[in-house]
Design a protein around this motif. Structure first.
Motif, PDB file in Angstrom:
ATOM      1  N   GLU A 191       0.782  -1.274  -0.030  1.00 35.21           N
ATOM      2  CA  GLU A 191       0.050   0.078  -0.029  1.00 35.21           C
ATOM      3  C   GLU A 191       0.796   1.412   0.031  1.00 35.21           C
ATOM      4  OE1 GLU A 191      -2.640   2.143  -0.912  1.00 35.21           O
ATOM      5  OE2 GLU A 191      -3.561   0.192  -0.152  1.00 35.21           O
ATOM      6  N   VAL A 192       0.495   2.137  -0.864  1.00 37.27           N
ATOM      7  CA  VAL A 192       1.059   3.343  -0.718  1.00 37.27           C
ATOM      8  C   VAL A 192       0.709   4.330   0.502  1.00 37.27           C
ATOM      9  CG1 VAL A 192       1.637   5.529  -2.149  1.00 37.27           C
ATOM     10  CG2 VAL A 192       1.213   3.342  -3.441  1.00 37.27           C
ATOM     11  N   GLN A 193       1.681   4.826   1.079  1.00 38.94           N
ATOM     12  CA  GLN A 193       1.137   5.724   2.276  1.00 38.94           C
ATOM     13  C   GLN A 193       1.456   7.097   2.129  1.00 38.94           C
ATOM     14  OE1 GLN A 193      -0.026   4.240   5.028  1.00 38.94           O
ATOM     15  NE2 GLN A 193       0.396   2.249   4.192  1.00 38.94           N
ATOM     16  N   GLY A 194       0.673   8.055   2.817  1.00 36.16           N
ATOM     17  CA  GLY A 194       0.901   9.566   2.660  1.00 36.16           C
ATOM     18  C   GLY A 194      -0.258  10.127   2.498  1.00 36.16           C
ATOM     19  N   GLU A 195      -0.252  11.501   2.793  1.00 39.41           N
ATOM     20  CA  GLU A 195      -1.519  12.417   2.535  1.00 39.41           C
ATOM     21  C   GLU A 195      -1.579  12.595   1.089  1.00 39.41           C
ATOM     22  OE1 GLU A 195      -1.126  16.109   4.567  1.00 39.41           O
ATOM     23  OE2 GLU A 195      -1.106  14.997   6.557  1.00 39.41           O
ATOM     24  N   ALA A 196      -0.617  12.556   0.347  1.00 36.63           N
ATOM     25  CA  ALA A 196      -0.736  12.837  -1.038  1.00 36.63           C
ATOM     26  C   ALA A 196      -1.368  11.854  -1.810  1.00 36.63           C
ATOM     27  CB  ALA A 196       0.446  13.060  -1.863  1.00 36.63           C
ATOM     28  N   ARG A 209       8.918   0.682  -5.257  1.00 35.30           N
ATOM     29  CA  ARG A 209       7.822   1.296  -4.610  1.00 35.30           C
ATOM     30  C   ARG A 209       7.293   2.637  -5.342  1.00 35.30           C
ATOM     31  NH1 ARG A 209      12.400   3.056  -1.822  1.00 35.30           N
ATOM     32  NH2 ARG A 209      12.332   5.447  -1.246  1.00 35.30           N
ATOM     33  N   LEU A 210       5.979   2.888  -4.901  1.00 34.19           N
ATOM     34  CA  LEU A 210       5.509   4.015  -5.451  1.00 34.19           C
ATOM     35  C   LEU A 210       5.477   5.290  -4.415  1.00 34.19           C
ATOM     36  CD1 LEU A 210       4.185   4.491  -8.262  1.00 34.19           C
ATOM     37  CD2 LEU A 210       1.795   4.253  -6.879  1.00 34.19           C
ATOM     38  N   GLU A 211       5.970   6.534  -4.808  1.00 34.16           N
ATOM     39  CA  GLU A 211       5.763   7.577  -3.831  1.00 34.16           C
ATOM     40  C   GLU A 211       4.862   8.433  -4.569  1.00 34.16           C
ATOM     41  OE1 GLU A 211       9.229   8.995  -1.988  1.00 34.16           O
ATOM     42  OE2 GLU A 211       9.750   7.166  -1.322  1.00 34.16           O
ATOM     43  N   VAL A 212       4.085   9.390  -3.903  1.00 32.84           N
ATOM     44  CA  VAL A 212       3.200  10.494  -4.530  1.00 32.84           C
ATOM     45  C   VAL A 212       3.418  11.472  -3.828  1.00 32.84           C
ATOM     46  CG1 VAL A 212       0.977  10.885  -4.983  1.00 32.84           C
ATOM     47  CG2 VAL A 212       1.728   8.583  -5.263  1.00 32.84           C
ATOM     48  N   GLU A 213       3.287  12.616  -4.375  1.00 36.97           N
ATOM     49  CA  GLU A 213       3.774  14.102  -3.780  1.00 36.97           C
ATOM     50  C   GLU A 213       2.587  15.145  -4.462  1.00 36.97           C
ATOM     51  OE1 GLU A 213       7.188  16.943  -2.417  1.00 36.97           O
ATOM     52  OE2 GLU A 213       7.636  14.962  -2.639  1.00 36.97           O
ATOM     53  N   GLY A 214       1.956  15.782  -3.732  1.00 29.27           N
ATOM     54  CA  GLY A 214       1.070  16.797  -3.966  1.00 29.27           C
ATOM     55  C   GLY A 214      -0.132  16.899  -3.318  1.00 29.27           C
ATOM     56  N   PRO A 215      -1.182  17.701  -3.644  1.00 30.95           N
ATOM     57  CA  PRO A 215      -1.370  18.274  -5.046  1.00 30.95           C
ATOM     58  C   PRO A 215      -0.385  19.664  -4.905  1.00 30.95           C
ATOM     59  CG  PRO A 215      -3.269  18.738  -3.564  1.00 30.95           C
ATOM     60  CD  PRO A 215      -2.574  17.590  -3.017  1.00 30.95           C
ATOM     61  N   ILE A 216       0.228  19.664  -6.225  1.00 27.24           N
ATOM     62  CA  ILE A 216       1.139  20.982  -6.161  1.00 27.24           C
ATOM     63  C   ILE A 216       0.209  22.129  -7.044  1.00 27.24           C
ATOM     64  CG2 ILE A 216       3.213  21.679  -7.576  1.00 27.24           C
ATOM     65  CD1 ILE A 216       4.392  18.680  -7.289  1.00 27.24           C
ATOM     66  N   LEU A 217      -0.098  22.989  -6.251  1.00 30.98           N
ATOM     67  CA  LEU A 217      -0.906  24.026  -6.772  1.00 30.98           C
ATOM     68  C   LEU A 217      -0.351  24.976  -7.710  1.00 30.98           C
ATOM     69  CD1 LEU A 217      -2.805  24.471  -3.421  1.00 30.98           C
ATOM     70  CD2 LEU A 217      -3.263  23.063  -5.082  1.00 30.98           C
ATOM     71  N   PRO A 218      -1.066  25.389  -8.679  1.00 28.76           N
ATOM     72  CA  PRO A 218      -0.304  26.582  -9.584  1.00 28.76           C
ATOM     73  C   PRO A 218      -0.045  27.670  -8.498  1.00 28.76           C
ATOM     74  CG  PRO A 218      -2.953  26.563  -9.743  1.00 28.76           C
ATOM     75  CD  PRO A 218      -2.401  25.217  -8.922  1.00 28.76           C
ATOM     76  N   PRO A 219       0.726  28.888  -8.952  1.00 30.35           N
ATOM     77  CA  PRO A 219       0.972  29.942  -8.164  1.00 30.35           C
ATOM     78  C   PRO A 219      -0.241  31.010  -8.296  1.00 30.35           C
ATOM     79  CG  PRO A 219       1.997  30.140 -10.467  1.00 30.35           C
ATOM     80  CD  PRO A 219       1.276  28.666 -10.510  1.00 30.35           C
ATOM     81  N   GLU A 220      -0.345  31.749  -7.367  1.00 35.35           N
ATOM     82  CA  GLU A 220      -1.221  32.889  -7.251  1.00 35.35           C
ATOM     83  C   GLU A 220      -0.613  34.100  -7.929  1.00 35.35           C
ATOM     84  OE1 GLU A 220      -2.504  33.053  -3.129  1.00 35.35           O
ATOM     85  OE2 GLU A 220      -3.520  31.136  -3.166  1.00 35.35           O
ATOM     86  N   GLY A 221      -1.658  35.011  -8.244  1.00 38.46           N
ATOM     87  CA  GLY A 221      -1.082  36.243  -8.763  1.00 38.46           C
ATOM     88  C   GLY A 221      -0.476  36.157 -10.089  1.00 38.46           C
ATOM     89  N   LEU A 222      -0.429  35.280 -10.805  1.00 38.97           N
ATOM     90  CA  LEU A 222       0.219  35.256 -12.220  1.00 38.97           C
ATOM     91  C   LEU A 222      -0.880  34.662 -13.238  1.00 38.97           C
ATOM     92  CD1 LEU A 222       3.823  33.311 -11.479  1.00 38.97           C
ATOM     93  CD2 LEU A 222       3.374  35.809 -11.900  1.00 38.97           C
TER      94      LEU A 222
END
Length: 331
Positions: free
Chosen positions: A125-130, A269-282
């Motif tokens: 099982e993959v773990q983590g908030e992402a 093993r699988l590692e997941v990171e994110g969500p990676i949000l778009p920048p603000e103000g651009l």
């Protein structure tokens, strides 16, 4: 919801079917005779025990390194990325990259569903908030944008996602030759849809609207007119803005997904990171460039952590930005 790992006593979970609209194979197949002969050779290689196949991969990788196939490119890239390392240290990383490539090829031509050491490891099982955020998005019928690199084993990483219930379409290029076509056929057999560069943004948007996810490699060089330039190991790298464009138009969350080998090289093993949000103000191109840079920075983090698992053999920095399009500054 997560997909439980099958035990040796229980039937394996059926692979999903790729979307009917995305099963077209573009490219150039070999002649029937050449294709048949090549596939019989690949069948014989795939029938070898895992330990033998891994030994073969290590030998092929060592041989390509020793013969100097694209070695100058790999060492030039490593010199720029790691100027503080000795030549011997950089050559050790380069050898690991050759072995990684050989392993990816031999693993990717295998048509069988293994319940062996590598397959069992990939079912943990993959773990983590992402990962939980990605599963939650899929459970709500929302598509996601998944980004990876030529790292570890990107082909198997996609299959691991499919086995865990993530509907997946891969952004790919047309290929040719018996080996490449076998890999393409295995992608479809695993349940992945195929999205080709022509019309890719529209296809990706449609997939997201249908609740499917799109997987794309974000470490390939593009012609300057089609690219945004973002920092990668301190140098501007031409990179597709497709991920950022689709994210802006659809609101789909962006995750980095990496298939990482263990020290033996045989388990993943699988590692997941994110969500990676778009920048603000651009807005517009500035926003696409900044979002692409943020995702690329995550890819670089993994490459720095496991440098021998990335393919230093390709010319990632061969396209330089024109004077009117400077690279995004770091920091």
């Amino acid at each position: 919801m997560s997909v439980p790992a099958p035990s040796p006593e229980s039937p394996r979970l059926p692979l999903p079917l790729p979307p009917a609209r995305l099963v077209q194979v573009l490219g150039e197949r070999p002649s029937p005779v050449v294709g048949w002969l090549a596939n019989r050779v690949m069948d014989a290689v795939c029938a070898l025990p895992d330990s033998w196949r891994d030994g073969l991969a290590r030998f092929v990788g060592w041989l390509a390194f020793t013969l100097g196939i694209r070695l100058r490119v790999a060492l030039e890239n490593l010199t720029h990325a790691y100027p503080e390392l000795s030549d011997a240290e950089r050559r050790k990383i380069a050898l690991g990259a050759y072995i990684t490539m050989a392993r990816v090829v031999l693993e990717s031509i295998d048509e069988k569903e293994h319940v062996e050491t590598g397959w069992e490891d990939s079912q943990r099982e993959v773990q983590g908030e992402a990962w939980e955020a990605l599963k939650a998005s899929v459970a709500k019928g929302q598509g996601a944008l998944l980004v990876t690199a030529h790292f570890g084993n990107w082909e198997r990483a996609g299959k691991m996602l499919l086995r865990r219930g993530i509907p997946l379409n891969a952004l790919v290029r047309p290929l040719k030759g018996a080996l490449n076509m076998r890999i393409v056929d295995n992608r479809l057999a695993a349940g992945a849809g195929l999205i080709y560069p022509k019309g890719a943004i529209a296809e990706a948007q449609e997939a997201v609207r249908l609740g499917e996810s799109v997987l794309m490699l974000l470490d390939q060089s593009l012609p300057a007119k089609a690219a945004v330039f973002v920092p990668f190991f301190g140098r501007p790298a031409s990179t597709t803005p497709a991920m950022a464009v689709v994210a802006e138009r659809t609101g789909a969350p962006v995750f980095v997904v990496m298939g990482i080998r263990d020290e033996s090289g045989r388990k993943l093993r699988l590692e997941v990171e994110g969500p990676i949000l778009p920048p603000e103000g651009l807005n517009g191109r500035d926003a696409f460039t900044a979002h692409t840079a943020a995702v690329t920075a995550v890819l670089e983090k993994y490459v720095r952590r496991y440098p021998d698992q990335w393919l230093w053999l390709h010319r990632r920095w061969k396209v330089q930005p024109p004077p009117e399009a400077p690279a995004t500054p770091q920091g």
